[in-house]
Design an enzyme around this catalytic site. Structure first.
Site, PDB file in Angstrom:
ATOM      1  N   GLY A  69       0.800  -1.215   0.000  1.00 57.66           N
ATOM      2  CA  GLY A  69       0.000   0.000   0.000  1.00 57.66           C
ATOM      3  C   GLY A  69       0.832   1.263   0.000  1.00 57.66           C
ATOM      4  CB  VAL A  95       8.638   5.247   5.148  1.00 58.09           C
ATOM      5  CG1 VAL A  95       9.051   6.713   5.097  1.00 58.09           C
ATOM      6  CG2 VAL A  95       8.415   4.703   3.736  1.00 58.09           C
ATOM      7  NE  ARG A 134       7.873  -1.631  12.156  1.00 60.75           N
ATOM      8  CZ  ARG A 134       6.824  -0.919  11.779  1.00 60.75           C
ATOM      9  NH1 ARG A 134       6.984   0.076  10.908  1.00 60.75           N
ATOM     10  NH2 ARG A 134       5.624  -1.174  12.252  1.00 60.75           N
ATOM     11  CD  GLU A 173      11.752   3.443  15.474  1.00 66.72           C
ATOM     12  OE1 GLU A 173      10.534   3.339  15.740  1.00 66.72           O
ATOM     13  OE2 GLU A 173      12.218   3.298  14.326  1.00 66.72           O
ATOM     14  CG  HIS A 175       8.181   4.710  13.810  1.00 70.66           C
ATOM     15  ND1 HIS A 175       8.693   3.478  14.129  1.00 70.66           N
ATOM     16  CD2 HIS A 175       7.182   4.460  12.911  1.00 70.66           C
ATOM     17  CE1 HIS A 175       8.040   2.527  13.471  1.00 70.66           C
ATOM     18  NE2 HIS A 175       7.114   3.110  12.726  1.00 70.66           N
TER      19      HIS A 175
END
Length: 304
Positions: free
Chosen positions: A136, A215, A217, A246, A265
């Site tokens: 998507g 964008v 992981r 992260e 994020h």
């Protein structure tokens, strides 16, 4: 079906489920279905045997697999594609920021870099952008690139033609694609196959004028290899909404660079999840009740 939505407050998801015929219950112990809400400080609970369907709020669900939460004795659905437009917009923003040298000006806080900015600014028009991952997010990225005059090439497992992209290549052709691309946008799910997908060899294949955007992981890109590539000027820059580790520590060498943009994020925000998830969760519930495959059903064997 009795469904528990929690532990956070998702009023739009709750309303959509009720309109679809679900009975909303006040505790997970009463539930047959569970909609987990992405609420800061809330851990995934232990599931009673009665729960046979779980709706997760995330598109990337590698953490649930790694922690052993996802098991084959239940049906699972995620948010695959739900946030595609928002995340794609963030990817384009990161790329445009790098092309137009926004980090240079923000860090200088002065007009003085103007000659350097003028000499090095580039544009998307005419660019050939590789999109690693044709889900998507990748489809929305391709659509957004077209008005800028850029062409897309999707890198997928199969390499089968897909009209949403200007061209498609298989993952086995990744090195060739990277060598030809003007910029690279990474938006694949994190799986056993994609962990560390972009590393030293891949950065060496890229053009020194190319930017990479992540964008997906953080673990899809080898962070040490990225730092080395930036230090050696193997690539022009990086735009990262996700990092490994992260959160990225304040003293990490990725910070402070004029050719790196980092966002926390936040390509899609927790605050937007309720409204974005509501119609998809309701449709997943309807399909589940009809005995069909849900829109965003997780394939436990594939890991996404």
């Amino acid at each position: 079906m009795r469904v528990f939505v929690g532990n956070g407050d998702y009023p739009e998801v709750t309303r959509a489920l009720m309109e679809a015929g679900a009975t909303i219950v006040s505790s997970i112990g009463e539930a047959e279905g569970f909609v987990f809400t992405q609420t800061p400080g809330t851990d995934f609970p232990e599931l009673p045997d009665s729960v046979r369907w779980v709706q997760l709020p995330n598109a990337g669900i590698n953490a649930y697999f790694e922690s052993g939460v996802i098991t084959a004795n239940r049906r699972w659905s995620n948010a695959s594609g739900v946030y595609g437009r928002q995340v794609a917009e963030a990817a384009i923003a990161l790329l445009l920021g790098l092309l137009h040298k926004h980090p240079v000006m923000v860090r200088a806080d002065s007009w003085s870099p103007q000659p350097r900015v003028d000499a090095s600014t580039t544009w998307l028009n005419g660019a050939h952008v590789a999109i690693i991952g044709a889900g998507g997010i990748g489809r929305h990225v391709a659509a957004m690139l077209r008005p800028f005059g850029a062409r897309s090439i999707a890198v997928t497992r199969t390499g089968l033609p897909d009209g949403d992209f200007d061209s498609v290549a298989s993952i086995s052709e990744l090195q060739t694609v990277l060598a030809e691309a003007d910029h690279v946008i990474v938006c694949v799910p994190l799986t056993r196959d994609t962990r560390g997908l972009v590393g030293e060899r891949e950065f060496a294949a890229m053009k020194p004028t190319a930017n990479i955007i992540n964008v997906a992981r953080g673990e899809v890109i080898d962070t040490a290899a990225l730092c080395d590539a930036l230090d050696a000027h193997l690539i022009a820059g990086a735009g990262l909404d996700v990092t490994d580790p992260e959160p990225l520590p304040d003293d990490h060498p990725l910070w402070g660079r004029e050719n790196v943009l980092i966002t926390p994020h936040s390509a899609n925000t927790i605050a937007s999840m309720d409204s974005m998830l509501a119609p998809v969760v309701a449709e997943n519930y309807r399909l589940l009740m009809e005995g069909g495959r849900m829109l965003t059903e997780v394939d436990v064997d594939k890991g996404y």
